[in-house]
Design a protein around this motif. Structure first.
Motif, short mmCIF file in Angstrom:
data_model
loop_
_atom_site.label_atom_id
_atom_site.label_comp_id
_atom_site.label_asym_id
_atom_site.label_seq_id
_atom_site.Cartn_x
_atom_site.Cartn_y
_atom_site.Cartn_z
N LYS A 1 0.82 -1.20 0.00
CA LYS A 1 0.00 0.00 0.00
C LYS A 1 0.86 1.27 0.00
O LYS A 1 0.44 2.31 -0.52
CB LYS A 1 -0.95 0.01 1.20
N ASP A 2 2.07 1.20 0.57
CA ASP A 2 2.96 2.36 0.57
C ASP A 2 3.53 2.61 -0.83
O ASP A 2 3.65 3.76 -1.27
CB ASP A 2 4.09 2.17 1.58
N LEU A 3 3.91 1.54 -1.52
CA LEU A 3 4.36 1.70 -2.90
C LEU A 3 3.22 2.24 -3.76
O LEU A 3 3.43 3.12 -4.61
CB LEU A 3 4.85 0.36 -3.46
N ALA A 4 2.02 1.73 -3.53
CA ALA A 4 0.85 2.20 -4.27
C ALA A 4 0.60 3.69 -3.99
O ALA A 4 0.23 4.44 -4.90
CB ALA A 4 -0.37 1.37 -3.91
N ALA A 5 0.81 4.12 -2.74
CA ALA A 5 0.58 5.52 -2.39
C ALA A 5 1.56 6.44 -3.12
O ALA A 5 1.19 7.53 -3.57
CB ALA A 5 0.71 5.70 -0.87
N THR A 6 2.82 6.00 -3.24
CA THR A 6 3.80 6.82 -3.96
C THR A 6 3.46 6.90 -5.44
O THR A 6 3.55 7.98 -6.05
CB THR A 6 5.21 6.24 -3.77
N LEU A 7 3.04 5.79 -6.02
CA LEU A 7 2.63 5.81 -7.42
C LEU A 7 1.43 6.74 -7.61
O LEU A 7 1.38 7.52 -8.56
CB LEU A 7 2.29 4.40 -7.89
N GLU A 8 0.49 6.69 -6.69
CA GLU A 8 -0.68 7.55 -6.79
C GLU A 8 -0.30 9.02 -6.66
O GLU A 8 -0.88 9.88 -7.33
CB GLU A 8 -1.71 7.17 -5.72
N ARG A 9 0.70 9.30 -5.81
CA ARG A 9 1.15 10.69 -5.68
C ARG A 9 1.76 11.20 -6.99
O ARG A 9 1.51 12.33 -7.41
CB ARG A 9 2.15 10.81 -4.54
N LEU A 10 2.54 10.36 -7.66
CA LEU A 10 3.07 10.74 -8.97
C LEU A 10 1.94 10.97 -9.96
O LEU A 10 1.95 11.94 -10.74
CB LEU A 10 4.02 9.65 -9.48
N ARG A 11 0.95 10.09 -9.93
CA ARG A 11 -0.18 10.20 -10.86
C ARG A 11 -0.96 11.48 -10.60
O ARG A 11 -1.32 12.21 -11.53
CB ARG A 11 -1.08 8.98 -10.72
N ALA A 12 -1.23 11.78 -9.33
CA ALA A 12 -2.01 12.97 -8.99
C ALA A 12 -1.24 14.25 -9.29
O ALA A 12 -1.85 15.28 -9.63
CB ALA A 12 -2.39 12.92 -7.50
N THR A 13 0.09 14.20 -9.18
CA THR A 13 0.90 15.41 -9.36
C THR A 13 1.16 15.70 -10.82
O THR A 13 1.07 16.86 -11.28
CB THR A 13 2.25 15.26 -8.61
N PHE A 14 1.51 14.67 -11.60
CA PHE A 14 1.92 14.89 -12.98
C PHE A 14 1.01 14.24 -14.02
O PHE A 14 1.00 14.64 -15.18
CB PHE A 14 3.34 14.32 -13.20
N GLY A 15 0.29 13.23 -13.60
CA GLY A 15 -0.36 12.36 -14.57
C GLY A 15 0.65 11.33 -15.08
O GLY A 15 1.86 11.57 -15.08
N ILE A 16 0.17 10.19 -15.48
CA ILE A 16 1.01 9.15 -16.04
C ILE A 16 0.47 8.79 -17.41
O ILE A 16 -0.74 8.63 -17.60
CB ILE A 16 1.04 7.90 -15.12
N GLU A 17 1.36 8.74 -18.38
CA GLU A 17 0.96 8.45 -19.76
C GLU A 17 0.13 7.17 -19.84
O GLU A 17 0.45 6.17 -19.18
CB GLU A 17 2.19 8.28 -20.66
N PRO A 18 -0.94 7.17 -20.62
CA PRO A 18 -1.70 5.93 -20.80
C PRO A 18 -0.80 4.81 -21.33
O PRO A 18 0.00 5.03 -22.23
CB PRO A 18 -2.76 6.32 -21.84
N GLY A 19 -0.90 3.65 -20.72
CA GLY A 19 -0.08 2.52 -21.15
C GLY A 19 1.35 2.58 -20.68
O GLY A 19 2.18 1.77 -21.12
N ALA A 20 1.69 3.52 -19.79
CA ALA A 20 3.06 3.64 -19.31
C ALA A 20 3.48 2.38 -18.57
O ALA A 20 2.68 1.72 -17.89
CB ALA A 20 3.20 4.86 -18.40
N GLU A 21 4.76 2.06 -18.68
CA GLU A 21 5.33 0.94 -17.95
C GLU A 21 5.63 1.39 -16.52
O GLU A 21 6.29 2.40 -16.29
CB GLU A 21 6.63 0.50 -18.64
N VAL A 22 5.12 0.62 -15.54
CA VAL A 22 5.35 0.92 -14.12
C VAL A 22 5.90 -0.34 -13.47
O VAL A 22 5.20 -1.33 -13.31
CB VAL A 22 4.06 1.36 -13.41
N THR A 23 7.18 -0.31 -13.12
CA THR A 23 7.91 -1.50 -12.67
C THR A 23 8.31 -1.38 -11.21
O THR A 23 8.64 -0.29 -10.74
CB THR A 23 9.19 -1.68 -13.51
N THR A 24 8.32 -2.50 -10.51
CA THR A 24 9.02 -2.57 -9.24
C THR A 24 9.97 -3.75 -9.26
O THR A 24 9.66 -4.81 -9.81
CB THR A 24 8.08 -2.71 -8.03
#
Length: 395
Positions: A97-120
């Motif tokens: 959930k913490d990794l998910a929260a950081t990803l969501e913060r990036l999404r809310a701040t900048f937006g993430i390109e549709p179909g973008a690769e998101v790796t861990t």
């Protein structure tokens, strides 16, 4: 642990000479925590999970959010994030959930390109199906599993905590969830025979992942293994043996339908790591976290290494950058050669490269002859083994 470069002082507000990333940028998120520090590891990682407020594993995502906020102010009117990579350390040591929260913060701040690769990145022993499901549902699209070896005594030498069976289970869960995935291998560990390496390659291929990475072991001075080499307890990896193991990887992986697209990376068609290609193609990226490196339009900078220093700077509203470099045109050209030559498509023959140098590459079997005659340098298998030689000659 590797030392940071010297560089020149970075401004306290993080400002950049040219912050224009309107076309988008990649994001790297560094998670500096590990349960065990592997003997070969030279990365900025810590087994202490509790450094106090803002610097501990339990609330680290809140501090990352502060750097994301700072970066939004520095970049002004940026485009969307084109790819995201959580590396470490062991990102999956943190709650999903913490990794998910950081990803969501990036999404809310900048937006993430549709179909973008998101790796861990992920150590197999830290995963369950439920943890992977949470990441999948949060928008992660890819997992890079630290397999390293399929041979128990090699895993032990490398200080890896997982068993081969845990890799099999984790890859199966990723496939069930529809996550893109890669397995990462290391060759050249002390005591690893050629048969051991063959067994690891065959085990990785049997898992049928879309992507496989294979890295030759490098022993750095400040690591546990570095100390063992210095005391004569283990030998340095033999370059000739490493070359033979690379050639075996190329043979087995290509026969199994994997194509090399970067010196240490093979993938099935259409499954290249898009985030890593951003580095090799000299794109823009912001690295979040202690010790993380960034590059925007010819300015390269790196954050302070320790989580306490990192958290303290951000708590005061300051940039955590330790120093930076303003690359000259010649330095950028050299970097583009160094990075681009590692790729399957190679590079256009650099302006000013002497014809006799290119002819020498062809004669020595380092580059493919037909493309070279048409002003494009693409490494042969031998050239991949001697890429540094090619790079130095072009500089």
């Amino acid at each position: 642990m590797a030392q940071l470069p010297d560089g020149v002082p970075a401004p306290g507000d993080g400002s950049l000479p040219d912050p224009n990333v309107a076309s988008g940028f990649a994001a790297y998120v560094h998670i500096p925590f590990c349960a065990v520090r592997c003997g070969y590891c030279d990365f900025n990682t810590y087994t202490n999970l509790d450094f106090g407020p803002g610097a501990s594993a339990s609330d680290y995502h809140d501090t990352l959010a502060r750097e994301i906020e700072l970066s939004a102010g520095v970049l002004g009117n940026p485009g969307k994030v084109t790819s995201v990579f959580f590396g470490g350390g062991t990102p999956t040591l943190l709650p999903a959930k913490d990794l998910a929260a950081t990803l969501e913060r990036l999404r809310a701040t900048f937006g993430i390109e549709p179909g973008a690769e998101v790796t861990t990145e992920a150590n197999p022993e830290t995963l369950t199906f439920e943890r992977l499901r949470i990441l999948h549902d949060a928008g992660f699209t890819r997992v890079s599993f630290g397999m390293q070896s399929a041979v128990s005594h090699v895993l032990q030498v490398l200080d890896r905590a997982h068993t081969p069976g845990q890799v099999d289970a984790a890859v199966g869960w990723a496939r069930e969830l529809g996550l893109e995935h890669s397995v990462d291998l290391i060759y050249g560990a002390p005591g690893e025979s050629m048969d051991d390496w063959r067994a690891s390659l065959e085990a990785a291929i049997a898992l049928d992942p879309p992507h496989i990475s294979a890295y030759g072991l490098t022993i750095e001075p400040g690591t546990k293994m570095g100390g063992q080499v210095r005391r004569g307890e283990i030998p340095e990896p033999d370059p000739d043996v490493l070359a033979d193991k690379y050639m075996l990887a190329e043979e087995l992986l290509s026969n199994a339908g994997y194509e090399w697209y970067e010196v240490s990376n093979w993938a099935k068609p259409g499954h290249h790591s898009r985030h890593n290609l951003a580095y090799w193609q000299d794109a823009n990226w912001w690295g979040y976290g202690p010790g993380a490196h960034s590059h925007v339009n010819g300015t390269r900078w790196w954050n302070v290494k320790h989580p306490i220093q990192y958290a303290a700077a951000l708590a005061q509203g300051k940039s955590p950058a330790a120093a930076r470099e303003l690359l000259t045109a010649d330095e950028r050209r050299e970097e583009q050669i160094m990075l681009g030559i590692r790729l399957r498509e190679g590079i256009a023959t650099p302006q000013g490269a002497a014809p006799e140098v290119v002819a020498g590459f062809i004669a020595d079997g380092l580059v493919e002859p037909v493309p070279a005659m048409h002003s494009r340098l693409i490494l042969t298998v031998k050239g991949r083994l001697l890429a540094d030689t090619v790079i130095r000659a072009l500089w």
